[in-house]
Write a protein that holds these residues in place. Sequence first.
Motif, PDB file in Angstrom:
ATOM      1  N   HIS A 299       0.867  -1.180   0.000  1.00 49.89           N
ATOM      2  CA  HIS A 299       0.000   0.000   0.000  1.00 49.89           C
ATOM      3  C   HIS A 299       0.893   1.216   0.000  1.00 49.89           C
ATOM      4  O   HIS A 299       1.949   1.211   0.655  1.00 49.89           O
ATOM      5  CB  HIS A 299      -0.943  -0.059   1.195  1.00 49.89           C
ATOM      6  CG  HIS A 299      -1.869  -1.223   1.029  1.00 49.89           C
ATOM      7  ND1 HIS A 299      -3.115  -1.085   0.520  1.00 49.89           N
ATOM      8  CD2 HIS A 299      -1.657  -2.553   1.198  1.00 49.89           C
ATOM      9  CE1 HIS A 299      -3.657  -2.288   0.413  1.00 49.89           C
ATOM     10  NE2 HIS A 299      -2.792  -3.190   0.809  1.00 49.89           N
ATOM     11  N   SER A 300       0.508   2.207  -0.744  1.00 50.46           N
ATOM     12  CA  SER A 300       1.432   3.329  -0.856  1.00 50.46           C
ATOM     13  C   SER A 300       0.718   4.641  -0.574  1.00 50.46           C
ATOM     14  O   SER A 300      -0.485   4.780  -0.813  1.00 50.46           O
ATOM     15  CB  SER A 300       2.019   3.364  -2.262  1.00 50.46           C
ATOM     16  OG  SER A 300       0.978   3.607  -3.175  1.00 50.46           O
ATOM     17  N   LEU A 301       1.502   5.576  -0.037  1.00 50.37           N
ATOM     18  CA  LEU A 301       1.002   6.922   0.189  1.00 50.37           C
ATOM     19  C   LEU A 301       2.087   7.880  -0.265  1.00 50.37           C
ATOM     20  O   LEU A 301       3.288   7.605  -0.061  1.00 50.37           O
ATOM     21  CB  LEU A 301       0.700   7.148   1.677  1.00 50.37           C
ATOM     22  CG  LEU A 301      -0.522   6.439   2.248  1.00 50.37           C
ATOM     23  CD1 LEU A 301      -0.527   6.534   3.767  1.00 50.37           C
ATOM     24  CD2 LEU A 301      -1.803   7.046   1.680  1.00 50.37           C
ATOM     25  N   VAL A 302       1.671   8.991  -0.856  1.00 53.21           N
ATOM     26  CA  VAL A 302       2.659  10.008  -1.212  1.00 53.21           C
ATOM     27  C   VAL A 302       2.981  10.796   0.056  1.00 53.21           C
ATOM     28  O   VAL A 302       2.081  11.274   0.748  1.00 53.21           O
ATOM     29  CB  VAL A 302       2.107  10.948  -2.300  1.00 53.21           C
ATOM     30  CG1 VAL A 302       3.041  12.139  -2.486  1.00 53.21           C
ATOM     31  CG2 VAL A 302       1.940  10.179  -3.604  1.00 53.21           C
ATOM     32  N   VAL A 303       4.264  10.843   0.374  1.00 54.52           N
ATOM     33  CA  VAL A 303       4.726  11.537   1.587  1.00 54.52           C
ATOM     34  C   VAL A 303       5.174  12.945   1.218  1.00 54.52           C
ATOM     35  O   VAL A 303       6.094  13.112   0.426  1.00 54.52           O
ATOM     36  CB  VAL A 303       5.909  10.778   2.229  1.00 54.52           C
ATOM     37  CG1 VAL A 303       6.475  11.559   3.413  1.00 54.52           C
ATOM     38  CG2 VAL A 303       5.456   9.394   2.678  1.00 54.52           C
ATOM     39  N   GLU A 304       4.517  13.922   1.781  1.00 51.27           N
ATOM     40  CA  GLU A 304       4.936  15.323   1.528  1.00 51.27           C
ATOM     41  C   GLU A 304       6.138  15.667   2.404  1.00 51.27           C
ATOM     42  O   GLU A 304       7.091  16.280   1.972  1.00 51.27           O
ATOM     43  CB  GLU A 304       3.786  16.280   1.871  1.00 51.27           C
ATOM     44  CG  GLU A 304       2.526  16.106   1.054  1.00 51.27           C
ATOM     45  CD  GLU A 304       2.700  16.548  -0.403  1.00 51.27           C
ATOM     46  OE1 GLU A 304       1.903  16.107  -1.252  1.00 51.27           O
ATOM     47  OE2 GLU A 304       3.665  17.308  -0.686  1.00 51.27           O
ATOM     48  N   LYS A 305       6.039  15.216   3.696  1.00 55.30           N
ATOM     49  CA  LYS A 305       7.107  15.614   4.629  1.00 55.30           C
ATOM     50  C   LYS A 305       7.079  14.664   5.830  1.00 55.30           C
ATOM     51  O   LYS A 305       6.021  14.391   6.374  1.00 55.30           O
ATOM     52  CB  LYS A 305       6.835  17.055   5.093  1.00 55.30           C
ATOM     53  CG  LYS A 305       7.920  17.691   5.968  1.00 55.30           C
ATOM     54  CD  LYS A 305       7.609  19.194   6.195  1.00 55.30           C
ATOM     55  CE  LYS A 305       8.743  19.910   6.897  1.00 55.30           C
ATOM     56  NZ  LYS A 305       8.926  19.456   8.301  1.00 55.30           N
ATOM     57  N   VAL A 306       8.260  14.182   6.230  1.00 53.28           N
ATOM     58  CA  VAL A 306       8.335  13.368   7.446  1.00 53.28           C
ATOM     59  C   VAL A 306       8.379  14.325   8.628  1.00 53.28           C
ATOM     60  O   VAL A 306       9.211  15.244   8.668  1.00 53.28           O
ATOM     61  CB  VAL A 306       9.581  12.462   7.427  1.00 53.28           C
ATOM     62  CG1 VAL A 306       9.741  11.742   8.758  1.00 53.28           C
ATOM     63  CG2 VAL A 306       9.469  11.458   6.286  1.00 53.28           C
ATOM     64  N   LEU A 307       7.486  14.168   9.575  1.00 46.89           N
ATOM     65  CA  LEU A 307       7.388  15.105  10.705  1.00 46.89           C
ATOM     66  C   LEU A 307       8.074  14.565  11.954  1.00 46.89           C
ATOM     67  O   LEU A 307       8.539  15.319  12.806  1.00 46.89           O
ATOM     68  CB  LEU A 307       5.911  15.404  11.009  1.00 46.89           C
ATOM     69  CG  LEU A 307       5.121  16.025   9.846  1.00 46.89           C
ATOM     70  CD1 LEU A 307       3.642  16.092  10.182  1.00 46.89           C
ATOM     71  CD2 LEU A 307       5.670  17.414   9.534  1.00 46.89           C
ATOM     72  N   TYR A 308       8.115  13.236  12.105  1.00 51.10           N
ATOM     73  CA  TYR A 308       8.753  12.619  13.270  1.00 51.10           C
ATOM     74  C   TYR A 308       9.125  11.181  12.934  1.00 51.10           C
ATOM     75  O   TYR A 308       8.354  10.469  12.307  1.00 51.10           O
ATOM     76  CB  TYR A 308       7.795  12.630  14.470  1.00 51.10           C
ATOM     77  CG  TYR A 308       8.388  12.024  15.728  1.00 51.10           C
ATOM     78  CD1 TYR A 308       8.242  10.669  15.999  1.00 51.10           C
ATOM     79  CD2 TYR A 308       9.134  12.786  16.623  1.00 51.10           C
ATOM     80  CE1 TYR A 308       8.798  10.100  17.133  1.00 51.10           C
ATOM     81  CE2 TYR A 308       9.695  12.228  17.765  1.00 51.10           C
ATOM     82  CZ  TYR A 308       9.518  10.882  18.016  1.00 51.10           C
ATOM     83  OH  TYR A 308      10.074  10.313  19.130  1.00 51.10           O
ATOM     84  N   LYS A 309      10.329  10.812  13.354  1.00 54.78           N
ATOM     85  CA  LYS A 309      10.755   9.409  13.159  1.00 54.78           C
ATOM     86  C   LYS A 309      11.525   9.042  14.417  1.00 54.78           C
ATOM     87  O   LYS A 309      12.515   9.677  14.747  1.00 54.78           O
ATOM     88  CB  LYS A 309      11.664   9.337  11.919  1.00 54.78           C
ATOM     89  CG  LYS A 309      11.847   7.960  11.309  1.00 54.78           C
ATOM     90  CD  LYS A 309      12.549   8.091   9.948  1.00 54.78           C
ATOM     91  CE  LYS A 309      13.114   6.787   9.434  1.00 54.78           C
ATOM     92  NZ  LYS A 309      12.109   5.719   9.281  1.00 54.78           N
TER      93      LYS A 309
END
Length: 292
Positions: free
Chosen positions: A18-28
Amino acid sequence: KASKKVYFNNPMWPGEAHSLVVEKVLYKGKSEFQEVLVFESSAYGKVLALDGIVQLTEKDECAYQEMIAHLPLCSIPSPKTVLVVGGGDGGVLREISRHSSVEKIDICEIDKMVIDVSKKFFPELAVGFEDPRVHLCIGDAVDFLRHAPKGKYDAIIVDSSDPVGPAQELVEKPFFETVARALRPGGVLCNMAESMWLHTHLIQDMISICRQTFKGSVHYAWANVPTYPSGVIGFLICSTEGPPVDFVNPINPIEKLEGAVKHKRELRFYNSEMHSAAFALPSFLKREVILL
Ligand SMILES: NCCCCCc1nc2ccccc2[nH]1
């Protein structure tokens, strides 16, 4: 602006991604228990993923949070004491607070990082922690329930992640036995019960355990959550046997929540028709899983 598509592969849904377009990683981050990821997606708003599995998105979390909370709470007359296992994002607490009969809400979440991250990135869910009826315990629900007083709760909601990792023990018989013991007669359990398209063996195992452990009724319900692989998630609603006056009626809700008390946020998914419809099951599931 450069944005990349992230593919979610996982043994929980082999052979598909399943895929999602990631605009920005906010926390990892990595807590004592799991990897915690928050990112801004282009299609579903902010997303929380634990060990690479989407737990909620801003756009469709209402389906899961509202159903897992109101299916049990609208099945019994005036619930007063409720326990949430897991649910550290606060969404289920937000939903429980709609019920004016509720006087006390205990929540036992094992991972403090989930709570802190939700308070920072998902205020719409973490608002649930602001309700004065909420008492937070950070720890292992297996221990919490082992020491819970007998018959304390009217309802117990197990908002867990998948049984691979910290939530492993939450689908095993000993845990269900402590849940049944902590519920009052005629009390109700509602727990997350995976996908009917992907996990019928796990669902069958859970139902078999629940049939032995809960002498009242056992029902399976489901909701459409587009960002969960296979697009659906299930719920197991079990009741301990209780006096007829408290007869649990999961299929036809006892109380209509729609007209209930003023709440700063309107219901986006749950209503009485969706409540009853949630228990209608496809033929393949009725064939594959006994007692449904
Ligand atoms: N704590 C919120 C519920 C988490 C459920 C996550 C989830 N949703 C799924 C859909 C299909 C297969 C595995 C899944 N695991």
